[in-house]
Every structure is written in structure tokens, then in C-alpha cells.
Design a protein around this motif. Structure first.
Motif, PDB file in Angstrom:
ATOM      1  N   ASP A   1      22.435   4.769 -23.360  1.00 20.34           N
ATOM      2  CA  ASP A   1      21.083   5.248 -23.111  1.00 20.34           C
ATOM      3  C   ASP A   1      20.263   5.248 -24.397  1.00 20.34           C
ATOM      4  O   ASP A   1      19.056   5.143 -24.381  1.00 20.34           O
ATOM      5  N   ASN A   2      20.954   5.372 -25.517  1.00 21.83           N
ATOM      6  CA  ASN A   2      20.339   5.462 -26.826  1.00 21.83           C
ATOM      7  C   ASN A   2      20.223   4.088 -27.492  1.00 21.83           C
ATOM      8  O   ASN A   2      19.772   3.976 -28.614  1.00 21.83           O
ATOM      9  N   LYS A   3      20.610   3.040 -26.810  1.00 23.09           N
ATOM     10  CA  LYS A   3      20.742   1.714 -27.392  1.00 23.09           C
ATOM     11  C   LYS A   3      19.420   1.171 -27.945  1.00 23.09           C
ATOM     12  O   LYS A   3      19.372   0.699 -29.077  1.00 23.09           O
ATOM     13  N   ASN A   4      18.358   1.220 -27.176  1.00 28.48           N
ATOM     14  CA  ASN A   4      17.082   0.658 -27.637  1.00 28.48           C
ATOM     15  C   ASN A   4      16.548   1.389 -28.858  1.00 28.48           C
ATOM     16  O   ASN A   4      16.042   0.757 -29.789  1.00 28.48           O
ATOM     17  N   THR A   5      16.666   2.693 -28.861  1.00 23.61           N
ATOM     18  CA  THR A   5      16.233   3.478 -30.014  1.00 23.61           C
ATOM     19  C   THR A   5      17.046   3.101 -31.242  1.00 23.61           C
ATOM     20  O   THR A   5      16.510   2.956 -32.342  1.00 23.61           O
ATOM     21  N   ARG A   6      18.345   2.922 -31.051  1.00 25.18           N
ATOM     22  CA  ARG A   6      19.239   2.547 -32.150  1.00 25.18           C
ATOM     23  C   ARG A   6      18.880   1.163 -32.689  1.00 25.18           C
ATOM     24  O   ARG A   6      18.855   0.955 -33.901  1.00 25.18           O
TER      25      ARG A   6
END
Length: 106
Positions: free
Chosen positions: A52-57
């Protein structure tokens, strides 16, 4: 599946569950724990939390990669090592850095 195979499978599943539960933080544990779960279910919930945090990362790592400059390092080896670490981290979240981009970074 025989009764013996079922017992063995449940035992292995319990061992994997214990490993998952003992290696995540308490906050993550509280998020993923559920009664009558199998290890696969717990593992998938952990994976979902991080994906879920992939794009932010990706955005964060891309910014770091872009803003990495040779002048900020004591030598070329340290600079190249930093680019390699960032490129590996980007690849881990599905945003592979091309060889051309690595070699043309300033």
C-alpha cells in the motif's frame, strides 16, 4: 491428504505463523493478527501493508536518487555505492533504474 499429513501441515503452518508474529513490530502484529488464520493469510496481510505504501516509497527513493550528487561524497566509490543502494531499493519496489540512468547521473 492423510491425517498424518494434515497434522504435519498444521504444525508447519503454526511454526511459520509464530515466525511471522515474532518478527514484525507490535503495531503490525496488532494489525495482522486474526483468529483461525493460516500463515499464508498473515503473510498476505503483511505484504498488503507494505505494498500500500509502494507508490510513496517510489517517489521518496526517486527523489533521493535524483538529488544524489558526487560533490556530497568523499570519493567516487562512496557515491557509486549510494547510487547502487538506492537503485536496489527502487528495484525492490518495482521501479528498476536503467543502467543508462545510473551511469549518467551527475
Amino acid at each position: 491428504m492423510t491425517d498424518a499429513e494434515t497434522v504435519t501441515w498444521k504444525r508447519i503452518d503454526a511454526i511459520v505463523m509464530k515466525w511471522i508474529y515474532s518478527t514484525v513490530s507490535l503495531d503490525i502484529l496488532n494489525t495482522i493478527i486474526a483468529p483461525d488464520d493460516e500463515a499464508k493469510d498473515a503473510w498476505n496481510r503483511v505484504a498488503d501493508l507494505f505494498q500500500d505504501n509502494k507508490n510513496t516509497r517510489v517517489v521518496h527513493l526517486e527523489t533521493q536518487f535524483t538529488n544524489t550528487h558526487l560533490r556530497d561524497f568523499p570519493n567516487v566509490a562512496a557515491y557509486c555505492q549510494r547510487l547502487k543502494v538506492l537503485a536496489n531499493q527502487l528495484a525492490n519496489v518495482g521501479a528498476k533504474v536503467s543502467d543508462d540512468r545510473i551511469t549518467t547521473t551527475k
